[in-house]
Design a protein around this motif. Structure first.
Motif, mmCIF file in Angstrom:
data_model
loop_
_atom_site.group_PDB
_atom_site.id
_atom_site.type_symbol
_atom_site.label_atom_id
_atom_site.label_comp_id
_atom_site.label_asym_id
_atom_site.label_seq_id
_atom_site.Cartn_x
_atom_site.Cartn_y
_atom_site.Cartn_z
ATOM 1 N N PHE A 46 -5.878 -0.357 2.050
ATOM 2 C CA PHE A 46 -5.245 -0.698 1.147
ATOM 3 C C PHE A 46 -4.267 -0.660 0.031
ATOM 4 O O PHE A 46 -2.943 -1.296 0.002
ATOM 5 N N ILE A 47 -4.473 0.326 -0.291
ATOM 6 C CA ILE A 47 -3.203 1.654 -0.631
ATOM 7 C C ILE A 47 -2.072 1.464 -0.867
ATOM 8 O O ILE A 47 -1.446 0.966 -1.036
ATOM 9 N N GLU A 48 -2.319 1.850 0.850
ATOM 10 C CA GLU A 48 -1.241 1.690 1.718
ATOM 11 C C GLU A 48 -0.163 0.252 1.876
ATOM 12 O O GLU A 48 0.860 0.697 1.935
ATOM 13 N N LYS A 49 -0.662 -0.102 1.995
ATOM 14 C CA LYS A 49 -0.171 -1.981 2.135
ATOM 15 C C LYS A 49 0.283 -2.183 0.694
ATOM 16 O O LYS A 49 0.808 -3.347 0.854
ATOM 17 N N HIS A 50 -0.744 -1.801 0.007
ATOM 18 C CA HIS A 50 -0.503 -2.669 -1.387
ATOM 19 C C HIS A 50 -0.176 -1.595 -2.740
ATOM 20 O O HIS A 50 0.314 -2.580 -3.947
ATOM 21 N N GLY A 51 -0.241 -0.654 -2.379
ATOM 22 C CA GLY A 51 -0.147 0.037 -3.629
ATOM 23 C C GLY A 51 1.280 0.719 -3.493
ATOM 24 O O GLY A 51 2.225 1.122 -2.720
ATOM 25 N N VAL A 52 1.743 1.783 -4.527
ATOM 26 C CA VAL A 52 2.609 2.293 -4.512
ATOM 27 C C VAL A 52 1.519 3.764 -4.723
ATOM 28 O O VAL A 52 0.804 4.586 -4.860
ATOM 29 N N VAL A 53 2.379 4.715 -2.659
ATOM 30 C CA VAL A 53 2.164 5.672 -1.963
ATOM 31 C C VAL A 53 2.986 7.302 -2.730
ATOM 32 O O VAL A 53 2.086 7.865 -2.181
ATOM 33 N N ASP A 54 3.262 6.917 -3.633
ATOM 34 C CA ASP A 54 3.905 8.166 -4.340
ATOM 35 C C ASP A 54 3.132 9.435 -5.157
ATOM 36 O O ASP A 54 3.325 7.928 -6.279
ATOM 37 N N GLY A 55 3.313 10.024 -4.329
ATOM 38 C CA GLY A 55 1.970 11.130 -5.468
ATOM 39 C C GLY A 55 1.301 10.991 -4.860
ATOM 40 O O GLY A 55 0.218 11.745 -5.691
ATOM 41 N N ILE A 56 0.137 10.095 -4.325
ATOM 42 C CA ILE A 56 -1.222 10.090 -3.980
ATOM 43 C C ILE A 56 -1.731 11.275 -2.837
ATOM 44 O O ILE A 56 -2.155 11.547 -3.524
ATOM 45 N N TYR A 57 -0.515 11.096 -1.997
ATOM 46 C CA TYR A 57 -1.332 11.346 -0.970
ATOM 47 C C TYR A 57 -0.055 13.070 -1.549
ATOM 48 O O TYR A 57 0.911 13.326 -1.013
ATOM 49 N N ARG A 58 -0.669 14.038 -1.764
ATOM 50 C CA ARG A 58 -0.017 15.842 -1.388
ATOM 51 C C ARG A 58 0.123 16.927 -0.193
ATOM 52 O O ARG A 58 -0.307 16.405 0.317
ATOM 53 N N HIS A 59 1.600 16.647 -0.196
ATOM 54 C CA HIS A 59 1.476 18.226 0.756
ATOM 55 C C HIS A 59 2.139 19.615 0.459
ATOM 56 O O HIS A 59 2.180 19.325 -0.787
#
Length: 73
Positions: A46-59
């Protein structure tokens, strides 16, 4: 006297359902046959489809590896 139905039979009939909350995560994954809990998969999709993903997943790690990952996606 009749014997009691097995857990498998009760699950097949929809009488017994697997617990999702309040149970051991490893046991839940083993019983469900999933690698990742469905609730986490659904939320991330849902987040990847509808939200802003920058900063959610960290490397984390070596910056050259991070750059390679960024270039491949």
């Amino acid at each position: 006297m009749k014997s009691r139905p097995t857990k498998q039979k009760l699950k097949q009939r929809g009488i017994l359902k697997e617990r999702v909350f309040g149970c051991d995560l490893g046991e839940h994954l083993l019983n469900s046959g999933l690698d990742v809990p469905q609730v986490l998969k659904s939320c991330s999709e849902f987040i990847e489809k509808h939200g802003v993903v920058d900063g959610i997943y960290r490397h984390s790690g070596v910056s050259s590896n991070i750059q390679k990952l960024r270039l491949n996606h």
